[in-house]
Design an enzyme around this catalytic site. Structure first.
Site, PDB file in Angstrom:
ATOM      1  N   SER A   1     -29.455 -44.685   0.001  1.00 61.50           N
ATOM      2  CA  SER A   1     -28.203 -45.164  -0.563  1.00 61.50           C
ATOM      3  C   SER A   1     -27.218 -45.467   0.544  1.00 61.50           C
ATOM      4  CB  SER A   1     -27.619 -44.108  -1.499  1.00 61.50           C
ATOM      5  OG  SER A   1     -26.279 -44.400  -1.849  1.00 61.50           O
TER       6      SER A   1
ATOM      7  N   TYR B   1     -27.023 -35.671  -4.630  1.00 57.34           N
ATOM      8  CA  TYR B   1     -27.658 -36.993  -4.532  1.00 57.34           C
ATOM      9  C   TYR B   1     -27.569 -37.477  -3.086  1.00 57.34           C
ATOM     10  CZ  TYR B   1     -28.547 -41.967  -5.303  1.00 57.34           C
ATOM     11  OH  TYR B   1     -29.060 -43.239  -5.233  1.00 57.34           O
TER      12      TYR B   1
END
Length: 273
Positions: free
Chosen positions: A137, A150
């Protein structure tokens, strides 16, 4: 005539994985599409009966991953592009997350990708070639409130993948950390596990909701051409941010971090190490 490549894509039933699968098939390549639930791939399999093999797989199960990868390699005789895309989101503050939630999250987002990499390497090494695309990400470079785990999983995968790239390059295998921007993947709906909210964080949650807004982001299909081009590069980068707006945000974060280091340089230099 270019030989059709064989892709192995995890998390292929929806979101980015589905978009990458469709793009590879449209390009004339063949795909082993792995997902916990392959039912959403049924129509696509009917449309590409000779080029798509849906593979039920839970990447958190290491034994199942090794067995699944062996079946994937046997399906078309080789593996050329491996896309570690399977993942989910644990939404909540660090204090709120249970041990079970944290471990389950990292079992998929970090360890699942590691198991896949370990399983495919003997096949790629034997053929002397291959690409591994590790989907992380654009936020993996730092933590953000409410999505800390995350970010932690993606940051850990990013670090492991840089080490992996150095280790396997002598065998003709290229690894790229693909730092995805914000796309409308369903991550915040189908792919989300939420903690039990503590009232102390109510004001921060409201602030984050206002900051993020309700924009879902562009469709995953808009990222697929970049992945196709990346997979075809003879000398791919070890890192790539996917998304123009995300690229700007990553650069801004990097500048802010560099500024913070510089502001405290004098204190850092008081230690000899």
């Amino acid at each position: 005539m270019t030989t059709a490549r064989v892709w192995f894509i995890t998390g292929a039933s929806r979101g980015l994985g589905r978009a990458f699968t469709e793009a590879a098939l449209a390009a004339g390549d063949r795909v082993v599409a792995a997902a916990r639930n392959t039912e959403p791939l049924a129509a696509l399999a009917d449309a590409y009966p000779d080029a798509l093999v849906p593979l039920p797989l839970d990447v958190s199960d290491r034994r199942a991953v090794f067995e699944g990868v062996d079946r994937a390699a046997a399906a078309f005789g080789r593996l050329d592009v491996v896309v570690n895309n399977a993942g989910g989101l644990l939404y909540g503050m660090v204090e709120e997350a249970s041990e079970e939630q944290i471990r389950a999250h990292l079992d998929v987002n970090l360890f699942g990708a590691v198991w896949v990499a370990q399983a495919v390497l003997p096949h790629l090494r034997a053929q002397g070639s291959g690409r591994i695309l590790q989907v992380t990400s654009m936020g993996a470079g730092g933590g953000m409130a409410s999505v800390g785990f995350y970010g932690a999983g993606k940051a850990a995968l990013s670090s492991v993948s840089e080490a992996l790239a150095m280790e396997v390059e002598p065998f003709g295998i290229k690894v790229t950390v693909v730092e995805m921007g914000g796309y409308d993947t369903g991550l915040f709906t189908q792919g989300t596990t939420a903690t039990e909210a503590l009232p102390h964080y109510g004001p921060l949650r409201a602030e984050l909701a206002e900051m993020w807004g309700e924009e879902a982001g562009p469709p995953p299909s808009t990222a697929a051409p970049v992945i196709m081009e990346l997979a075809a590069l003879p000398e791919p980068p070890r890192r790539l941010v996917v998304g123009g707006r995300s690229y700007d945000q990553v650069q801004e974060l990097n500048r802010a971090r560099a500024g913070l280091y510089q502001a405290w340089e004098a204190l850092s230099r008081k230690a000899p190490g």
